[in-house]
Motif scaffolding. Sequence first.
Motif, PDB file in Angstrom:
ATOM      1  N   TRP A 161       6.358   9.340  -4.707  1.00 48.21           N
ATOM      2  CA  TRP A 161       5.447   9.248  -3.563  1.00 48.21           C
ATOM      3  C   TRP A 161       5.363   7.817  -3.034  1.00 48.21           C
ATOM      4  O   TRP A 161       5.296   7.597  -1.825  1.00 48.21           O
ATOM      5  CB  TRP A 161       4.066   9.764  -3.935  1.00 48.21           C
ATOM      6  N   PHE A 162       5.368   6.854  -3.932  1.00 42.91           N
ATOM      7  CA  PHE A 162       5.336   5.462  -3.477  1.00 42.91           C
ATOM      8  C   PHE A 162       6.562   5.157  -2.635  1.00 42.91           C
ATOM      9  O   PHE A 162       6.468   4.514  -1.582  1.00 42.91           O
ATOM     10  CB  PHE A 162       5.259   4.499  -4.663  1.00 42.91           C
ATOM     11  N   ASN A 163       7.718   5.612  -3.084  1.00 43.24           N
ATOM     12  CA  ASN A 163       8.962   5.371  -2.351  1.00 43.24           C
ATOM     13  C   ASN A 163       8.917   6.033  -0.975  1.00 43.24           C
ATOM     14  O   ASN A 163       9.366   5.456   0.028  1.00 43.24           O
ATOM     15  CB  ASN A 163      10.139   5.903  -3.164  1.00 43.24           C
ATOM     16  N   TYR A 164       8.341   7.239  -0.915  1.00 42.26           N
ATOM     17  CA  TYR A 164       8.195   7.927   0.368  1.00 42.26           C
ATOM     18  C   TYR A 164       7.300   7.114   1.312  1.00 42.26           C
ATOM     19  O   TYR A 164       7.651   6.882   2.478  1.00 42.26           O
ATOM     20  CB  TYR A 164       7.593   9.319   0.155  1.00 42.26           C
ATOM     21  N   LEU A 165       6.161   6.671   0.814  1.00 44.90           N
ATOM     22  CA  LEU A 165       5.216   5.925   1.646  1.00 44.90           C
ATOM     23  C   LEU A 165       5.815   4.577   2.065  1.00 44.90           C
ATOM     24  O   LEU A 165       5.624   4.129   3.209  1.00 44.90           O
ATOM     25  CB  LEU A 165       3.914   5.708   0.884  1.00 44.90           C
ATOM     26  N   LYS A 166       6.517   3.942   1.155  1.00 43.33           N
ATOM     27  CA  LYS A 166       7.159   2.657   1.457  1.00 43.33           C
ATOM     28  C   LYS A 166       8.112   2.784   2.647  1.00 43.33           C
ATOM     29  O   LYS A 166       8.102   1.949   3.563  1.00 43.33           O
ATOM     30  CB  LYS A 166       7.920   2.169   0.222  1.00 43.33           C
ATOM     31  N   ASN A 167       8.908   3.828   2.636  1.00 41.62           N
ATOM     32  CA  ASN A 167       9.879   4.032   3.713  1.00 41.62           C
ATOM     33  C   ASN A 167       9.213   4.524   4.992  1.00 41.62           C
ATOM     34  O   ASN A 167       9.575   4.091   6.099  1.00 41.62           O
ATOM     35  CB  ASN A 167      10.945   5.034   3.266  1.00 41.62           C
ATOM     36  N   GLU A 168       8.246   5.408   4.842  1.00 39.05           N
ATOM     37  CA  GLU A 168       7.581   5.991   6.002  1.00 39.05           C
ATOM     38  C   GLU A 168       6.811   4.952   6.802  1.00 39.05           C
ATOM     39  O   GLU A 168       6.785   4.985   8.040  1.00 39.05           O
ATOM     40  CB  GLU A 168       6.635   7.107   5.545  1.00 39.05           C
ATOM     41  N   PHE A 169       6.180   4.003   6.097  1.00 40.52           N
ATOM     42  CA  PHE A 169       5.319   3.033   6.773  1.00 40.52           C
ATOM     43  C   PHE A 169       5.882   1.615   6.730  1.00 40.52           C
ATOM     44  O   PHE A 169       5.176   0.663   7.052  1.00 40.52           O
ATOM     45  CB  PHE A 169       3.912   3.083   6.173  1.00 40.52           C
ATOM     46  N   GLU A 170       7.154   1.493   6.339  1.00 36.89           N
ATOM     47  CA  GLU A 170       7.877   0.214   6.354  1.00 36.89           C
ATOM     48  C   GLU A 170       7.082  -0.877   5.647  1.00 36.89           C
ATOM     49  O   GLU A 170       6.789  -1.940   6.205  1.00 36.89           O
ATOM     50  CB  GLU A 170       8.191  -0.194   7.796  1.00 36.89           C
ATOM     51  N   VAL A 171       6.762  -0.617   4.393  1.00 40.09           N
ATOM     52  CA  VAL A 171       5.975  -1.549   3.583  1.00 40.09           C
ATOM     53  C   VAL A 171       6.890  -2.294   2.624  1.00 40.09           C
ATOM     54  O   VAL A 171       7.766  -1.697   1.987  1.00 40.09           O
ATOM     55  CB  VAL A 171       4.889  -0.793   2.790  1.00 40.09           C
ATOM     56  N   GLN A 172       6.688  -3.602   2.512  1.00 46.37           N
ATOM     57  CA  GLN A 172       7.394  -4.406   1.517  1.00 46.37           C
ATOM     58  C   GLN A 172       6.585  -4.373   0.221  1.00 46.37           C
ATOM     59  O   GLN A 172       5.475  -4.898   0.168  1.00 46.37           O
ATOM     60  CB  GLN A 172       7.542  -5.851   1.995  1.00 46.37           C
TER      61      GLN A 172
END
Length: 254
Positions: free
Chosen positions: A174-185
Amino acid sequence: MKKIGRNEPCPCGSGKKFKNCHMGKEDELFFDGKSEIPFETSARITSLPTVSYGRSQEIIDKLDIKGLTGSHMGIKFIDLKQYRDLDILDRQTSDRNLTGGVFVNVLKTRPSDPDNVYIAISPKVNDSTIIHELAHVLTYLDGSNVLPSIAKPLSLEAGIPIEHCEHPYEFAKWFNYLKNEFEVQPDAEDTIICFLYENEMLIKSADIIKQDIIFLRSKSEQILQFLNKNSAKIDALIRELPGYIGSRVNKEDA
């Protein structure tokens, strides 16, 4: 009071098996099958005003919780200091979370608000912390029923790092999904979690729920060996990121 199996998770939310926690001390539990603390105590949390620090509201507004997890639960953000001041914090909460954010144990909020889960965040919360706590929420709502509060007692019992129980495979997904979805470093710690996830080294939620100490120790040892073997590569990934605490490269590799 609902009958609880010896090997079931204790309803107090400690993460321990019932036989190792409140068995024989059932009168200490506030448990009616639905709630684990008094309504009035729960309401002290759920009556706190909602906040929208950082990108928290932007992210939650774009997140399709039902579509992603099948759950109808909502997510509310509250102020971390106000939550801390209530003095009913999860005792298992890590220091990192106390400075940025924490997924509030649902056993504390469910009696007064069964339709929402709560995340307490600080005004200076960064994007990585927001999606970190949301990943915990999505892991829970997606059916794993793993709460971060299970990590400390289980890690102490098994004698393994708390991170190995706190961040299962599903959390990293889920973290990986959110990272990619919201362009988070991601920060340094979360980057390590992503690295372990990409290499399929994390423990599955189902295995954490089983609380098989021998198995958990074995998996933890595999994780530590993998981290040690890849310490130079990991150090190169995280050395410029927030939260970096120094080189993790073994002296003999330096």
